[in-house]
Each structure stands twice: as C-alpha cells, then as structure tokens.
Design a protein around this motif. Structure first.
Motif, PDB file in Angstrom:
ATOM      1  N   VAL A  10      61.613 -44.467  52.717  1.00  0.00           N
ATOM      2  CA  VAL A  10      60.998 -44.809  53.997  1.00  0.00           C
ATOM      3  C   VAL A  10      59.501 -45.019  53.790  1.00  0.00           C
ATOM      4  O   VAL A  10      58.913 -44.513  52.836  1.00  0.00           O
ATOM      5  N   GLU A  11      58.894 -45.757  54.702  1.00  0.00           N
ATOM      6  CA  GLU A  11      57.452 -45.952  54.649  1.00  0.00           C
ATOM      7  C   GLU A  11      56.758 -44.688  55.154  1.00  0.00           C
ATOM      8  O   GLU A  11      57.129 -44.153  56.194  1.00  0.00           O
ATOM      9  N   CYS A  13      53.923 -44.247  56.529  1.00  0.00           N
ATOM     10  CA  CYS A  13      53.266 -44.393  57.838  1.00  0.00           C
ATOM     11  C   CYS A  13      54.236 -44.231  59.002  1.00  0.00           C
ATOM     12  O   CYS A  13      53.806 -44.024  60.137  1.00  0.00           O
ATOM     13  N   LYS A  14      55.538 -44.288  58.748  1.00  0.00           N
ATOM     14  CA  LYS A  14      56.541 -44.134  59.805  1.00  0.00           C
ATOM     15  C   LYS A  14      57.119 -42.717  59.855  1.00  0.00           C
ATOM     16  O   LYS A  14      58.132 -42.481  60.495  1.00  0.00           O
ATOM     17  N   THR A  15      56.460 -41.793  59.164  1.00  0.00           N
ATOM     18  CA  THR A  15      56.921 -40.404  59.137  1.00  0.00           C
ATOM     19  C   THR A  15      55.770 -39.483  59.538  1.00  0.00           C
ATOM     20  O   THR A  15      54.638 -39.916  59.681  1.00  0.00           O
ATOM     21  N   ARG A  16      56.090 -38.213  59.634  1.00  0.00           N
ATOM     22  CA  ARG A  16      55.067 -37.195  59.857  1.00  0.00           C
ATOM     23  C   ARG A  16      54.872 -36.373  58.584  1.00  0.00           C
ATOM     24  O   ARG A  16      54.327 -35.275  58.622  1.00  0.00           O
ATOM     25  N   ASP A  35      53.626 -47.622  49.641  1.00  0.00           N
ATOM     26  CA  ASP A  35      53.595 -46.687  50.778  1.00  0.00           C
ATOM     27  C   ASP A  35      54.982 -46.086  51.024  1.00  0.00           C
ATOM     28  O   ASP A  35      55.404 -45.892  52.160  1.00  0.00           O
ATOM     29  N   ARG A  39      63.000 -39.537  51.802  1.00  0.00           N
ATOM     30  CA  ARG A  39      63.370 -38.538  52.811  1.00  0.00           C
ATOM     31  C   ARG A  39      64.747 -37.991  52.451  1.00  0.00           C
ATOM     32  O   ARG A  39      65.638 -38.729  52.032  1.00  0.00           O
ATOM     33  N   TYR A  62      60.415 -34.457  52.420  1.00  0.00           N
ATOM     34  CA  TYR A  62      59.905 -35.704  51.852  1.00  0.00           C
ATOM     35  C   TYR A  62      59.435 -35.472  50.420  1.00  0.00           C
ATOM     36  O   TYR A  62      58.865 -34.422  50.109  1.00  0.00           O
ATOM     37  N   ALA A  88      65.424 -49.412  54.793  1.00  0.00           N
ATOM     38  CA  ALA A  88      64.347 -49.276  55.777  1.00  0.00           C
ATOM     39  C   ALA A  88      62.991 -49.739  55.254  1.00  0.00           C
ATOM     40  O   ALA A  88      62.003 -49.643  55.957  1.00  0.00           O
ATOM     41  N   ASP A  90      60.506 -52.753  52.923  1.00  0.00           N
ATOM     42  CA  ASP A  90      60.432 -54.199  52.679  1.00  0.00           C
ATOM     43  C   ASP A  90      60.978 -54.555  51.292  1.00  0.00           C
ATOM     44  O   ASP A  90      61.276 -53.684  50.477  1.00  0.00           O
TER      45      ASP A  90
END
Length: 106
Positions: A10-11, A13-16, A35, A39, A62, A88, A90
């Motif tokens: 996963v990117e 920036c789309k996680t915490r 990036d 997960r 993560y 998820a 690119d």
C-alpha cells in the motif's frame, strides 16, 4: 510467529503507519521506494483495566518493503510473501514489489 494472511503493498500516504513492525524505525524520515509499505493483519493483546482479562484485537501492522524487516516478526518467508497483494499501488510500484520478492507476472 507465522500467519496465513497475505501481506498487501500500500502507499504510505494512504495509511496512518508511523513505525515498521519489524525494525521499529520510523517511516516519516525516510525516502521509501515508490512510497510503498507492506500491510499485514495481526493480533495485538490488550490488557483490561482490571488486568484479569486479555483481549485479542486485530489491527494492521506495517513493514518496510524489505524481507529483513518481515523476517524479524515472521520466520517463514514463504508463508507470508508468496501471495503478496499489490493491486492497490501504481504500475511502477507493482514492478518494484514483483522484482523485490521474486513474484511471477500476472
């Protein structure tokens, strides 16, 4: 520890996510390739206020996209990365993940 649940690319920036569960280093101050972090659903155990009850709770952990970070918590590499999901991210990140973990083309 080992798990049958697959890792998922996963990117960041789309996680915490803040810390790698394997090496315990922060993600914030690094230049991560594409990036991307991995997960993985894992269980944490929460001690209740009276300390007599321990509750398992599922939460995502993560990891850096690095086999060494994964091996710190998961001894069996094949049980965790052979079915790694990467839909998820690119196309450039997909190629990075496939080459890093030796995954076959779709």
């Amino acid at each position: 520890m080992s798990s049958t649940h697959p890792f998922e690319a996963v990117e960041l920036c789309k996680t915490r996510a803040q810390l790698c569960a394997g090496c315990k280093e922060s993600f914030e101050h690094e230049q991560l390739p594409h990036d991307v972090v991995l997960r993985h659903p894992e269980k944490d155990f929460i001690v209740g206020s009276n300390k007599s009850k321990i509750t398992p709770t599922a939460s995502p952990h993560y990891y850096h996209a690095d086999i060494q970070c994964i091996r710190r918590c998961h001894e069996n590499r094949n049980a965790t990365t052979h079915n790694l999901k990467y839909n998820a991210v690119d196309d450039a990140a997909k190629l990075f993940i496939k080459s890093l973990f030796g995954l076959n083309e779709d």
